[in-house]
Scaffold this motif. Structure first.
Motif, mmCIF file in Angstrom:
data_model
loop_
_atom_site.group_PDB
_atom_site.id
_atom_site.type_symbol
_atom_site.label_atom_id
_atom_site.label_comp_id
_atom_site.label_asym_id
_atom_site.label_seq_id
_atom_site.Cartn_x
_atom_site.Cartn_y
_atom_site.Cartn_z
ATOM 1 N N GLU A 191 1.021 -1.128 -0.066
ATOM 2 C CA GLU A 191 0.246 0.150 0.008
ATOM 3 C C GLU A 191 0.782 1.325 -0.163
ATOM 4 O O GLU A 191 0.315 2.424 -0.429
ATOM 5 N N THR A 192 1.919 1.223 0.723
ATOM 6 C CA THR A 192 2.718 2.469 0.678
ATOM 7 C C THR A 192 4.322 1.946 0.451
ATOM 8 O O THR A 192 4.741 0.931 0.354
ATOM 9 N N LEU A 193 4.852 3.127 -0.064
ATOM 10 C CA LEU A 193 6.472 3.241 -0.142
ATOM 11 C C LEU A 193 7.234 2.799 1.135
ATOM 12 O O LEU A 193 8.127 1.990 0.997
ATOM 13 N N GLU A 194 6.841 2.944 2.191
ATOM 14 C CA GLU A 194 7.228 2.752 3.271
ATOM 15 C C GLU A 194 7.349 1.245 3.733
ATOM 16 O O GLU A 194 8.115 0.588 4.075
ATOM 17 N N GLN A 195 6.156 0.553 3.315
ATOM 18 C CA GLN A 195 6.115 -0.913 3.060
ATOM 19 C C GLN A 195 6.949 -1.640 2.157
ATOM 20 O O GLN A 195 7.460 -2.429 2.699
ATOM 21 N N VAL A 196 6.978 -0.906 1.184
ATOM 22 C CA VAL A 196 8.086 -1.524 0.303
ATOM 23 C C VAL A 196 9.338 -1.440 0.672
ATOM 24 O O VAL A 196 10.229 -2.538 0.552
ATOM 25 N N MET A 197 9.796 -0.518 1.489
ATOM 26 C CA MET A 197 11.249 -0.125 2.093
ATOM 27 C C MET A 197 11.508 -1.314 2.994
ATOM 28 O O MET A 197 12.429 -2.065 3.079
ATOM 29 N N ALA A 198 10.222 -1.380 3.941
ATOM 30 C CA ALA A 198 10.429 -2.375 4.984
ATOM 31 C C ALA A 198 10.566 -3.901 4.520
ATOM 32 O O ALA A 198 11.398 -4.668 4.883
ATOM 33 N N LEU A 199 9.598 -4.194 3.372
ATOM 34 C CA LEU A 199 9.742 -5.365 3.096
ATOM 35 C C LEU A 199 11.202 -5.878 2.340
ATOM 36 O O LEU A 199 11.555 -6.893 2.310
ATOM 37 N N ALA A 202 7.978 1.834 -6.465
ATOM 38 C CA ALA A 202 7.111 2.619 -5.650
ATOM 39 C C ALA A 202 6.071 2.051 -4.811
ATOM 40 O O ALA A 202 6.044 2.458 -3.610
ATOM 41 N N ARG A 203 5.375 0.776 -5.379
ATOM 42 C CA ARG A 203 4.407 0.173 -4.575
ATOM 43 C C ARG A 203 4.590 -1.247 -4.519
ATOM 44 O O ARG A 203 3.697 -1.868 -3.957
ATOM 45 N N THR A 204 5.747 -1.814 -4.853
ATOM 46 C CA THR A 204 5.879 -3.147 -5.280
ATOM 47 C C THR A 204 7.186 -3.866 -5.247
ATOM 48 O O THR A 204 8.177 -2.745 -4.981
ATOM 49 N N VAL A 205 7.465 -4.993 -4.837
ATOM 50 C CA VAL A 205 8.690 -5.624 -4.859
ATOM 51 C C VAL A 205 8.474 -6.738 -5.865
ATOM 52 O O VAL A 205 7.873 -7.867 -5.466
ATOM 53 N N LEU A 206 9.309 -6.704 -6.726
ATOM 54 C CA LEU A 206 9.424 -8.051 -7.843
ATOM 55 C C LEU A 206 10.850 -8.993 -7.066
ATOM 56 O O LEU A 206 11.675 -8.433 -6.766
ATOM 57 N N VAL A 207 10.112 -10.213 -6.986
ATOM 58 C CA VAL A 207 11.113 -11.381 -6.277
ATOM 59 C C VAL A 207 11.235 -12.422 -7.386
ATOM 60 O O VAL A 207 10.345 -13.126 -7.831
ATOM 61 N N GLU A 247 -2.780 5.919 -13.763
ATOM 62 C CA GLU A 247 -1.221 5.927 -13.964
ATOM 63 C C GLU A 247 -0.833 4.593 -12.983
ATOM 64 O O GLU A 247 -1.180 4.466 -11.999
ATOM 65 N N LEU A 248 0.169 4.013 -13.641
ATOM 66 C CA LEU A 248 0.524 2.611 -12.803
ATOM 67 C C LEU A 248 2.161 3.286 -12.316
ATOM 68 O O LEU A 248 2.736 3.847 -13.207
ATOM 69 N N PRO A 249 2.181 3.203 -10.880
ATOM 70 C CA PRO A 249 3.564 3.518 -10.398
ATOM 71 C C PRO A 249 4.713 2.742 -10.911
ATOM 72 O O PRO A 249 4.364 1.571 -11.298
ATOM 73 N N SER A 250 5.825 3.274 -11.204
ATOM 74 C CA SER A 250 6.903 2.346 -11.627
ATOM 75 C C SER A 250 6.897 0.884 -10.999
ATOM 76 O O SER A 250 7.000 1.196 -9.671
ATOM 77 N N GLU A 251 7.127 -0.230 -11.569
ATOM 78 C CA GLU A 251 7.408 -1.232 -10.864
ATOM 79 C C GLU A 251 8.407 -2.160 -11.668
ATOM 80 O O GLU A 251 8.575 -1.947 -12.781
#
Length: 535
Positions: A16-24, A44-49, A461-465
């Motif tokens: 949901e947030t950039l802060e969660q992205v950074m934490a994950l 911005a709002r995702t993590v690709l693994v 608009e889709l945030p960069s991922e």
């Protein structure tokens, strides 16, 4: 959290947030080895693994990730870098007007807060920086600039950044710095990495003393070093590059994998000669390559089908076979004719070529401009002085059937991660109609043309991922772009599906004007554990 499919060996975690992205992102760094994770690409709002799908099951990995606590929203603090800025950017006035404040207030807000790098992408060394309560949230330009100078300091959305090299871009320019944030010949090319803390200072008001990491050892480009002249390049055709398996694990620098477009052909060429399979070879696009041989050697040619003509020093000519060792003597001239099937041929030399790796690879990335430069007429190459050799392999054959321009090539695809952004009609059209490969295609991707463009259901608009090799991205015109080896690490258009990993070599050998038929191997389905609330 949502867990969306990306490819056989990759999934996308939506938060949901950039802060969660950074934490994950931070939490996953501790679990990489335990969970068989190969690469982590935050955005911005995702993590690709990306993970080892032979050992780790995607649903199991999603279950593990769902148990992680991402509520802290903190990224490990890295070293502090202070960047001097001349605040004279072309968009400084617009930013002030948009925010309803003065230019002096814009500069004050930008210099009075400490930024932290959340992730890297778009280009090598391009860092997306954030700061708490910065109040400098501005939109991108409606019309991107064709060229933004290196060192430009810019704003877009919640982010600030420094352009590492001259490139197109749509961010708002507020200043410029003379600090070189990207230098491929440093031991650590990127000045910024996720977690790096950044202070901007106004050079008009502050003495120009600033904090940078200690100086790194500089290695000269490979072409400046004196080498034996075993091979002299007489013609390069459309393009001749050095390639190996590529650069896996450089996402934090903003660099994608790159490497040989047809890895099976790369490996076959090396096995034929008894080389390690990752030995650097020449990747030749559409034939037309010619070289003079200045010392006896054994070579092999694999990949796209072409004539191999050898002319000896006495003027005798003969044709050699692909997928077989070819003995060449001093004075021979070897010429690869026009390609008949496929696009790219590979030439390996027994013992390997003497090439200096850049970021642990000898591959040239055409988008990032990283690696040994494309070969030029008159350039010479040296063979490694190897003392031990493995046995030759005399039974190598092509792994794929190489297509010609009149063929229809079937590629298996997996739906995701943004299939639900498109209408049901568009999803059906993706797999029911044929897509022609256009002349604008290259190592970055195949630009395709279909009779009916694909329409989106969601227009926001889709945030960069993060993106993967094989991703089928749909830009505003509805005509797909199939990402190949030199694709951008992150993208801002939705990806409707991805070509399965085992068909990527084939995708890299499809010539212009050939047509593609996408064959889905399943339906779009999120991983188990999606929508789990951990905030």
């Amino acid at each position: 959290m949502r867990f969306l499919p990306v490819n056989i060996d990759a999934l996308l975690v939506e938060l949901e947030t950039l802060e969660q992205v950074m934490a994950l992102t931070d939490a996953l760094q501790y679990k990489k080895d335990v969970w068989n994770i190969n690469e982590i690409i935050p955005a911005a709002r995702t993590v690709l693994v990306r993970y080892n799908s032979i050992i780790m099951d995607g649903n199991k990995l999603a279950q593990y990730i769902a148990q992680l606590d991402v509520s802290s929203g903190q990224l490990r603090a890295g070293e502090l870098v202070t960047i001097p800025v001349s605040y004279n950017g072309e968009d400084l006035g617009f930013v002030a007007e948009y925010l309803g404040i003065s230019v002096a207030d814009v500069i004050s807000r930008h210099t009075s807060n400490e930024y932290q790098v959340a992730f890297c992408g778009f280009a090598p060394g391009f860092a997306y920086m954030v700061a708490k309560d910065i109040q400098l949230n501005v939109p991108r330009r409606q019309s991107p600039r064709v060229r933004i100078p290196a060192g430009s300091v810019a704003l877009a959305g919640e982010f600030s950044s420094v352009y590492p090299q001259a490139s197109p871009g749509g961010w708002q320019l507020i200043g410029v710095t003379n600090v070189k944030v990207w230098n491929i010949y440093r031991d650590e090319p990127a000045l910024f990495k996720p977690g790096t803390r950044v202070n901007f200072i106004d050079v008009s008001k502050t003495a120009t003393k600033y904090s940078l990491p200690q100086s790194k050892k500089v290695t000269p480009p490979v072409e400046q070093q004196v080498q034996p002249q075993d091979i002299e390049i007489l013609a390069t055709g459309i393009q001749t590059l050095l390639q190996d398996n590529g650069r896996i694990g450089q996402a934090e620098l903003g660099i994608s994998e790159s490497g040989a477009m047809d890895k099976a052909a790369l490996h076959s060429a090396n096995r034929i000669l008894g080389n390690p399979t990752n030995e650097a070879v020449l990747e030749i696009t559409q034939g037309g390559f010619k070289a003079r041989i200045n010392s006896a050697m054994l070579i092999a040619v694999t990949g796209a089908s072409c004539e191999i003509k050898v002319t000896t020093i006495s003027g005798e000519s003969y044709f050699a076979h692909m997928y077989q060792p070819i003995q060449l003597e001093e004075g021979d001239i070897v010429h690869l004719g026009n390609v008949q099937y496929g696009v790219r041929s590979y030439v390996a030399v027994r013992g390997g070529l003497q090439i200096q790796p850049i970021l642990a690879s000898c591959s040239f990335d055409t988008l990032a401009q990283v690696g040994p430069n494309p070969l030029k007429v008159g350039q010479t190459l040296a063979i490694k002085n190897s003392q031990t050799f493995n046995a030759l392999s005399l039974n190598e054959t092509p792994v794929i059937s190489y297509p010609c321009k009149d063929d229809v090539v079937e590629l298996n695809i997996m739906f995701g991660p943004r299939t639900d952004w498109f209408t049901q009609q568009a999803i059906q059209q993706l797999t029911s109609q044929l897509w022609q490969v256009t002349p604008a295609s290259n190592r970055i991707g195949l630009r395709l043309l279909g009779e009916i463009p694909l329409e989106r259901e969601k227009q926001q608009e889709l945030p960069s991922e993060g993106t993967c090799m094989g991703a089928i991205q749909i830009p505003a015109n509805g005509q797909p772009v199939l990402f190949l080896n030199d694709h951008p690490l992150t993208g801002g258009y939705p990806v409707i599906a991805a070509v399965c990993n085992y068909h990527l070599d084939l995708a890299g050998q499809i010539p212009v004007n050939a047509k593609i038929k996408f064959n889905p191997i399943g339906v779009f389905k999120e991983f188990e554990g999606s929508h789990v609330n951990h905030v």
